[in-house]
Design a protein around this motif. Structure first.
Motif, PDB file in Angstrom:
ATOM      1  N   GLN A  81       0.835  -1.190   0.000  1.00 37.01           N
ATOM      2  CA  GLN A  81       0.000   0.000   0.000  1.00 37.01           C
ATOM      3  C   GLN A  81       0.874   1.246   0.000  1.00 37.01           C
ATOM      4  O   GLN A  81       1.837   1.338   0.761  1.00 37.01           O
ATOM      5  CB  GLN A  81      -0.919   0.008   1.216  1.00 37.01           C
ATOM      6  CG  GLN A  81      -2.032  -1.008   1.126  1.00 37.01           C
ATOM      7  CD  GLN A  81      -3.017  -0.857   2.256  1.00 37.01           C
ATOM      8  OE1 GLN A  81      -2.642  -0.520   3.371  1.00 37.01           O
ATOM      9  NE2 GLN A  81      -4.281  -1.105   1.971  1.00 37.01           N
ATOM     10  N   VAL A  82       0.518   2.191  -0.864  1.00 34.07           N
ATOM     11  CA  VAL A  82       1.261   3.441  -1.007  1.00 34.07           C
ATOM     12  C   VAL A  82       0.273   4.595  -0.875  1.00 34.07           C
ATOM     13  O   VAL A  82      -0.784   4.592  -1.514  1.00 34.07           O
ATOM     14  CB  VAL A  82       1.973   3.511  -2.379  1.00 34.07           C
ATOM     15  CG1 VAL A  82       2.691   4.823  -2.546  1.00 34.07           C
ATOM     16  CG2 VAL A  82       2.936   2.350  -2.536  1.00 34.07           C
ATOM     17  N   ILE A  83       0.614   5.575  -0.041  1.00 29.90           N
ATOM     18  CA  ILE A  83      -0.210   6.777   0.103  1.00 29.90           C
ATOM     19  C   ILE A  83       0.263   7.796  -0.911  1.00 29.90           C
ATOM     20  O   ILE A  83       1.456   8.075  -1.005  1.00 29.90           O
ATOM     21  CB  ILE A  83      -0.098   7.353   1.528  1.00 29.90           C
ATOM     22  CG1 ILE A  83      -0.674   6.372   2.542  1.00 29.90           C
ATOM     23  CG2 ILE A  83      -0.808   8.692   1.623  1.00 29.90           C
ATOM     24  CD1 ILE A  83      -0.530   6.829   3.972  1.00 29.90           C
ATOM     25  N   GLN A  84      -0.658   8.353  -1.688  1.00 33.68           N
ATOM     26  CA  GLN A  84      -0.347   9.397  -2.667  1.00 33.68           C
ATOM     27  C   GLN A  84      -1.047  10.681  -2.258  1.00 33.68           C
ATOM     28  O   GLN A  84      -2.231  10.666  -1.934  1.00 33.68           O
ATOM     29  CB  GLN A  84      -0.809   8.997  -4.065  1.00 33.68           C
ATOM     30  CG  GLN A  84      -0.035   7.870  -4.670  1.00 33.68           C
ATOM     31  CD  GLN A  84      -0.491   7.569  -6.086  1.00 33.68           C
ATOM     32  OE1 GLN A  84      -1.563   7.996  -6.509  1.00 33.68           O
ATOM     33  NE2 GLN A  84       0.326   6.848  -6.817  1.00 33.68           N
ATOM     34  N   LEU A  85      -0.298  11.796  -2.293  1.00 31.83           N
ATOM     35  CA  LEU A  85      -0.850  13.109  -1.973  1.00 31.83           C
ATOM     36  C   LEU A  85      -0.550  14.075  -3.104  1.00 31.83           C
ATOM     37  O   LEU A  85       0.492  13.965  -3.758  1.00 31.83           O
ATOM     38  CB  LEU A  85      -0.233  13.655  -0.682  1.00 31.83           C
ATOM     39  CG  LEU A  85      -0.528  12.902   0.597  1.00 31.83           C
ATOM     40  CD1 LEU A  85       0.351  13.412   1.715  1.00 31.83           C
ATOM     41  CD2 LEU A  85      -1.987  13.051   0.964  1.00 31.83           C
ATOM     42  N   GLN A  86      -1.437  15.027  -3.312  1.00 31.29           N
ATOM     43  CA  GLN A  86      -1.208  16.048  -4.323  1.00 31.29           C
ATOM     44  C   GLN A  86      -0.218  17.073  -3.808  1.00 31.29           C
ATOM     45  O   GLN A  86      -0.273  17.466  -2.643  1.00 31.29           O
ATOM     46  CB  GLN A  86      -2.512  16.749  -4.687  1.00 31.29           C
ATOM     47  CG  GLN A  86      -3.434  15.921  -5.518  1.00 31.29           C
ATOM     48  CD  GLN A  86      -4.684  16.704  -5.891  1.00 31.29           C
ATOM     49  OE1 GLN A  86      -4.938  17.776  -5.365  1.00 31.29           O
ATOM     50  NE2 GLN A  86      -5.466  16.153  -6.792  1.00 31.29           N
ATOM     51  N   GLY A  87       0.691  17.498  -4.681  1.00 31.61           N
ATOM     52  CA  GLY A  87       1.645  18.538  -4.336  1.00 31.61           C
ATOM     53  C   GLY A  87       2.910  17.980  -3.705  1.00 31.61           C
ATOM     54  O   GLY A  87       3.019  16.795  -3.407  1.00 31.61           O
ATOM     55  N   ASP A  88       3.881  18.860  -3.503  1.00 28.56           N
ATOM     56  CA  ASP A  88       5.153  18.491  -2.886  1.00 28.56           C
ATOM     57  C   ASP A  88       4.996  18.611  -1.371  1.00 28.56           C
ATOM     58  O   ASP A  88       5.147  19.675  -0.796  1.00 28.56           O
ATOM     59  CB  ASP A  88       6.273  19.397  -3.402  1.00 28.56           C
ATOM     60  CG  ASP A  88       7.638  18.955  -2.927  1.00 28.56           C
ATOM     61  OD1 ASP A  88       7.726  17.919  -2.232  1.00 28.56           O
ATOM     62  OD2 ASP A  88       8.627  19.641  -3.245  1.00 28.56           O
ATOM     63  N   GLN A  89       4.682  17.508  -0.715  1.00 26.29           N
ATOM     64  CA  GLN A  89       4.399  17.497   0.722  1.00 26.29           C
ATOM     65  C   GLN A  89       5.458  16.718   1.500  1.00 26.29           C
ATOM     66  O   GLN A  89       5.187  16.240   2.602  1.00 26.29           O
ATOM     67  CB  GLN A  89       3.026  16.851   0.973  1.00 26.29           C
ATOM     68  CG  GLN A  89       1.893  17.439   0.212  1.00 26.29           C
ATOM     69  CD  GLN A  89       1.474  18.807   0.702  1.00 26.29           C
ATOM     70  OE1 GLN A  89       1.855  19.241   1.775  1.00 26.29           O
ATOM     71  NE2 GLN A  89       0.701  19.510  -0.103  1.00 26.29           N
ATOM     72  N   ARG A  90       6.674  16.581   0.964  1.00 26.43           N
ATOM     73  CA  ARG A  90       7.689  15.745   1.605  1.00 26.43           C
ATOM     74  C   ARG A  90       8.012  16.187   3.021  1.00 26.43           C
ATOM     75  O   ARG A  90       7.983  15.387   3.958  1.00 26.43           O
ATOM     76  CB  ARG A  90       8.982  15.745   0.782  1.00 26.43           C
ATOM     77  CG  ARG A  90       8.881  14.966  -0.504  1.00 26.43           C
ATOM     78  CD  ARG A  90      10.142  15.135  -1.296  1.00 26.43           C
ATOM     79  NE  ARG A  90      10.241  16.524  -1.748  1.00 26.43           N
ATOM     80  CZ  ARG A  90      11.289  17.030  -2.361  1.00 26.43           C
ATOM     81  NH1 ARG A  90      12.329  16.285  -2.593  1.00 26.43           N
ATOM     82  NH2 ARG A  90      11.299  18.288  -2.750  1.00 26.43           N
ATOM     83  N   LYS A  91       8.326  17.458   3.191  1.00 26.87           N
ATOM     84  CA  LYS A  91       8.693  17.969   4.521  1.00 26.87           C
ATOM     85  C   LYS A  91       7.509  17.881   5.481  1.00 26.87           C
ATOM     86  O   LYS A  91       7.658  17.497   6.638  1.00 26.87           O
ATOM     87  CB  LYS A  91       9.160  19.422   4.425  1.00 26.87           C
ATOM     88  CG  LYS A  91      10.330  19.623   3.514  1.00 26.87           C
ATOM     89  CD  LYS A  91      11.611  19.287   4.201  1.00 26.87           C
ATOM     90  CE  LYS A  91      12.764  19.672   3.292  1.00 26.87           C
ATOM     91  NZ  LYS A  91      14.002  19.088   3.686  1.00 26.87           N
ATOM     92  N   ASN A  92       6.330  18.236   4.985  1.00 21.94           N
ATOM     93  CA  ASN A  92       5.137  18.201   5.825  1.00 21.94           C
ATOM     94  C   ASN A  92       4.826  16.786   6.298  1.00 21.94           C
ATOM     95  O   ASN A  92       4.519  16.568   7.471  1.00 21.94           O
ATOM     96  CB  ASN A  92       3.930  18.753   5.055  1.00 21.94           C
ATOM     97  CG  ASN A  92       4.084  20.201   4.683  1.00 21.94           C
ATOM     98  OD1 ASN A  92       4.820  20.935   5.317  1.00 21.94           O
ATOM     99  ND2 ASN A  92       3.396  20.616   3.642  1.00 21.94           N
ATOM    100  N   VAL A  93       4.910  15.826   5.385  1.00 16.78           N
ATOM    101  CA  VAL A  93       4.596  14.442   5.733  1.00 16.78           C
ATOM    102  C   VAL A  93       5.604  13.905   6.741  1.00 16.78           C
ATOM    103  O   VAL A  93       5.236  13.238   7.711  1.00 16.78           O
ATOM    104  CB  VAL A  93       4.552  13.561   4.468  1.00 16.78           C
ATOM    105  CG1 VAL A  93       4.507  12.096   4.814  1.00 16.78           C
ATOM    106  CG2 VAL A  93       3.365  13.932   3.607  1.00 16.78           C
ATOM    107  N   SER A  94       6.886  14.194   6.529  1.00 18.71           N
ATOM    108  CA  SER A  94       7.899  13.671   7.446  1.00 18.71           C
ATOM    109  C   SER A  94       7.717  14.243   8.855  1.00 18.71           C
ATOM    110  O   SER A  94       7.794  13.499   9.837  1.00 18.71           O
ATOM    111  CB  SER A  94       9.303  13.954   6.916  1.00 18.71           C
ATOM    112  OG  SER A  94       9.535  15.340   6.854  1.00 18.71           O
ATOM    113  N   THR A  95       7.455  15.549   8.970  1.00 22.98           N
ATOM    114  CA  THR A  95       7.248  16.126  10.301  1.00 22.98           C
ATOM    115  C   THR A  95       5.953  15.590  10.934  1.00 22.98           C
ATOM    116  O   THR A  95       5.912  15.355  12.142  1.00 22.98           O
ATOM    117  CB  THR A  95       7.197  17.658  10.248  1.00 22.98           C
ATOM    118  OG1 THR A  95       6.202  18.070   9.315  1.00 22.98           O
ATOM    119  CG2 THR A  95       8.539  18.238   9.868  1.00 22.98           C
ATOM    120  N   PHE A  96       4.920  15.375  10.122  1.00 19.28           N
ATOM    121  CA  PHE A  96       3.664  14.829  10.641  1.00 19.28           C
ATOM    122  C   PHE A  96       3.869  13.422  11.195  1.00 19.28           C
ATOM    123  O   PHE A  96       3.390  13.100  12.286  1.00 19.28           O
ATOM    124  CB  PHE A  96       2.601  14.812   9.535  1.00 19.28           C
ATOM    125  CG  PHE A  96       1.292  14.211   9.965  1.00 19.28           C
ATOM    126  CD1 PHE A  96       0.338  14.984  10.600  1.00 19.28           C
ATOM    127  CD2 PHE A  96       1.018  12.874   9.730  1.00 19.28           C
ATOM    128  CE1 PHE A  96      -0.868  14.436  11.004  1.00 19.28           C
ATOM    129  CE2 PHE A  96      -0.184  12.319  10.139  1.00 19.28           C
ATOM    130  CZ  PHE A  96      -1.123  13.098  10.772  1.00 19.28           C
TER     131      PHE A  96
END
Length: 113
Positions: A81-96
């Motif tokens: 399973q892979v989560i896909q999000l719109q936009g460049d959310q790399r930093k946001n996802v890692s901190t979350f």
């Protein structure tokens, strides 16, 4: 002709470093956060490698609400399973993921430009 073994570079593969044999991806449970270029200025952020005990749909719901973007969970035969999000959310996802206690900071790998 065997003396002239020339490696011709092919298209860019964002998953090449995760699939390489000499990388440490198999020794530790890493969460890979990648960005992929779609068309023009549009990007797609993928999150793979989360433990199966977590509910991907609930994590996705929180990510979408937190970052005001759309997303989906895709079932891949090789990657799971892979989560896909719109936009460049790399930093946001890692901190979350770190703040939520889902993943430790040393177990997150950020990929992309």
């Amino acid at each position: 002709m065997s003396e002239l073994d020339v490696h011709i570079p092919s298209a860019f593969d964002p998953f090449a470093d995760a699939n390489s044999v000499d990388s440490a991806a198999g020794t530790k449970e890493y969460v890979h956060v990648r960005v992929q270029q779609r068309n023009g200025r549009k990007c797609l952020t993928t999150v793979q490698g989360l433990k199966k005990q977590y509910s991907y749909s609930k994590i996705l719901k929180d990510l979408k609400k937190e970052f005001c973007c759309n997303g989906t969970v895709v079932q891949d035969p090789e990657l799971g399973q892979v989560i896909q999000l719109q936009g460049d959310q790399r930093k946001n996802v890692s901190t979350f993921l770190i703040q939520a206690g889902i993943v430790k900071k040393e177990n997150i790998k950020l990929h992309g430009f």
